[in-house]
Motif scaffolding. Sequence first.
Motif, PDB file in Angstrom:
ATOM      1  N   ASP A 109      -7.013  -6.569   1.101  1.00 38.73           N
ATOM      2  CA  ASP A 109      -5.732  -6.061   1.267  1.00 38.73           C
ATOM      3  C   ASP A 109      -4.827  -7.245   1.132  1.00 38.73           C
ATOM      4  OD1 ASP A 109      -3.164  -5.215   1.998  1.00 38.73           O
ATOM      5  OD2 ASP A 109      -3.896  -3.334   3.044  1.00 38.73           O
ATOM      6  N   SER A 110      -4.013  -7.283   0.005  1.00 41.50           N
ATOM      7  CA  SER A 110      -2.951  -8.659  -0.041  1.00 41.50           C
ATOM      8  C   SER A 110      -2.144  -8.818   1.204  1.00 41.50           C
ATOM      9  CB  SER A 110      -2.487  -8.575  -1.364  1.00 41.50           C
ATOM     10  OG  SER A 110      -1.526  -7.450  -1.633  1.00 41.50           O
ATOM     11  N   ASP A 111      -1.658  -7.552   1.762  1.00 43.51           N
ATOM     12  CA  ASP A 111      -0.681  -7.474   2.737  1.00 43.51           C
ATOM     13  C   ASP A 111      -1.424  -8.432   3.995  1.00 43.51           C
ATOM     14  OD1 ASP A 111       1.855  -6.459   1.944  1.00 43.51           O
ATOM     15  OD2 ASP A 111       0.739  -4.708   1.958  1.00 43.51           O
ATOM     16  N   ILE A 114      -1.653 -12.076   3.379  1.00 42.02           N
ATOM     17  CA  ILE A 114      -0.522 -12.679   3.435  1.00 42.02           C
ATOM     18  C   ILE A 114      -0.257 -13.112   4.701  1.00 42.02           C
ATOM     19  CG2 ILE A 114       2.087 -12.375   3.089  1.00 42.02           C
ATOM     20  CD1 ILE A 114       1.238 -11.119   0.490  1.00 42.02           C
ATOM     21  N   ASP A 115      -0.338 -11.752   5.707  1.00 46.44           N
ATOM     22  CA  ASP A 115      -0.107 -12.273   6.928  1.00 46.44           C
ATOM     23  C   ASP A 115      -0.984 -13.218   7.714  1.00 46.44           C
ATOM     24  OD1 ASP A 115       1.569  -9.977   7.257  1.00 46.44           O
ATOM     25  OD2 ASP A 115       0.123  -8.532   7.832  1.00 46.44           O
ATOM     26  N   LYS A 168       2.399 -12.738  -3.178  1.00 49.32           N
ATOM     27  CA  LYS A 168       3.588 -11.757  -3.039  1.00 49.32           C
ATOM     28  C   LYS A 168       3.988 -11.274  -4.433  1.00 49.32           C
ATOM     29  CE  LYS A 168       5.449 -13.188   1.694  1.00 49.32           C
ATOM     30  NZ  LYS A 168       6.592 -13.632   2.213  1.00 49.32           N
ATOM     31  N   HIS A 173      -0.955  -7.753  -5.878  1.00 50.90           N
ATOM     32  CA  HIS A 173      -0.251  -7.289  -4.691  1.00 50.90           C
ATOM     33  C   HIS A 173       0.412  -6.391  -5.041  1.00 50.90           C
ATOM     34  CE1 HIS A 173       1.738  -7.852  -0.790  1.00 50.90           C
ATOM     35  NE2 HIS A 173       2.915  -7.910  -1.468  1.00 50.90           N
ATOM     36  N   GLN A 176      -1.626  -3.216  -5.140  1.00 47.14           N
ATOM     37  CA  GLN A 176      -1.791  -2.845  -3.954  1.00 47.14           C
ATOM     38  C   GLN A 176      -0.645  -2.132  -3.103  1.00 47.14           C
ATOM     39  OE1 GLN A 176      -3.949  -5.937  -1.678  1.00 47.14           O
ATOM     40  NE2 GLN A 176      -5.695  -5.622  -2.344  1.00 47.14           N
ATOM     41  N   GLU A 177       0.590  -2.729  -3.428  1.00 49.98           N
ATOM     42  CA  GLU A 177       1.808  -2.150  -3.004  1.00 49.98           C
ATOM     43  C   GLU A 177       1.986  -0.534  -3.256  1.00 49.98           C
ATOM     44  OE1 GLU A 177       6.443  -3.742  -2.007  1.00 49.98           O
ATOM     45  OE2 GLU A 177       5.164  -4.861  -3.431  1.00 49.98           O
ATOM     46  N   SER A 180      -0.325   1.540  -1.646  1.00 43.38           N
ATOM     47  CA  SER A 180       0.458   1.908  -0.283  1.00 43.38           C
ATOM     48  C   SER A 180       1.357   2.751  -0.200  1.00 43.38           C
ATOM     49  CB  SER A 180       0.649   0.684   0.380  1.00 43.38           C
ATOM     50  OG  SER A 180       1.464   0.804   1.806  1.00 43.38           O
TER      51      SER A 180
END
Length: 418
Positions: A109-111, A114-115, A168, A173, A176-177, A180
């Motif tokens: 999960d790219s989110d 990134i976190d 981002k 990403h 994946q967005e 989501s």
Amino acid sequence: MIKFLARLFGAKEELKQLKKSELESYIKKQLDNNNINSLLKEFSGRIDEISETIKERCDELEKAELQNKNIPPRAITIMEGNRNAYIHKTMHFTGKIREILSEIQTLADSDIIIDNISKISEMLDEYNKTTQKPYYILQEFFANESHKVALGIKEISDLIQQFRENLKQSDAHKFQEILSLLNKIRNREQRRKELENQKKELEKNLNEEEKNILILKHEIKKIKESSEFNELAKLNDKLKIEKDKQNRLSDEIYYKLAPLSRALRKYAKISFDEKSVEIIIFDPFKAMAEIETAKLNEIFLRLTKNIKERKIGLKDNVQKKNLLILNELNPGFLRDMQTKIKIQMENIKNLSIEIGKNTLWSKIEELNKEIEKKQQHLSNISREILNTEHEISKITTDDVDKKIIDILKSLNIELVEE
């Protein structure tokens, strides 16, 4: 470095058209082909290389000797303390970075990636704050060696910043967005379905309660149409008639004795039975019903005597009128009046007992209370239905659909009708 980061972005393709039903499977396929993990592994490998270089430079800094041998011992002590602190904090920082990168290499999960990269940036900010003083002090003693370490840290900082920003903006990403957002649509549709089912259940309960109320009203109607209730109604009518008679008689007594009120008030002050006189003044009907005839007669006779003897001061016209009334309140009148009251009270008592034996009124009262309770429940259900409808009306996927279309546009993908 640029080639490595460029791999985060897919090669630009011609406009691709997809049906909405094909979108999710297409995105998952693209994510399989555009694996972030392999890129993250390369990124981590590059960070490892820089970290090793920093370690070597820290070793050089640790072994470096002062060129100026005439530095005071106190200054050397300060230098050694800051050199040790700077090296320790630097090695701890690079170690923590490598630890975090090792943990996130299996993430897809790219989110979340990134976190975690953002956490490294926060650690870097903290590192810069805590090493600022030692670094400036070391610049006075080992400018070249400490500067080389700082350059390595800056290289890590630039690489992290660039990787995060490019991730981002990467196709992976974005894909994946979209996944989501598709999940968000599913969740909203699921919520709408739950609310619609809830509304159906509420409407079912509403209909059942309305039927129950009709059944209860029908029971009341059956009771009121029964012969037993008809007899009860007749008894109630008789009771009402008797109570009306009693009220009329009470009014008659009141208006009969009302003109004597002033004289009675004055007489009460000199009477030996002030309590009985006050009952006559404030509740004439009760006085007639409860005080014995002989006692009433005695009170009125004594009142007459006191008025005639001018022991109670009244105007002549009032005195004359009072004496005429008192003349009418003779024992025969009092006995007749008390007999009427007694008969009425007996009739009311007997009718009330007879009515009390019948349970139909209490049954009707219970049914009406049950109807009232169910009507309140109906009101609550109706309010819940309105609230549910309001919640349903607020659920929309338009905002999410627009975001998906915008992201797809940036990926050169267009959704077409099924």
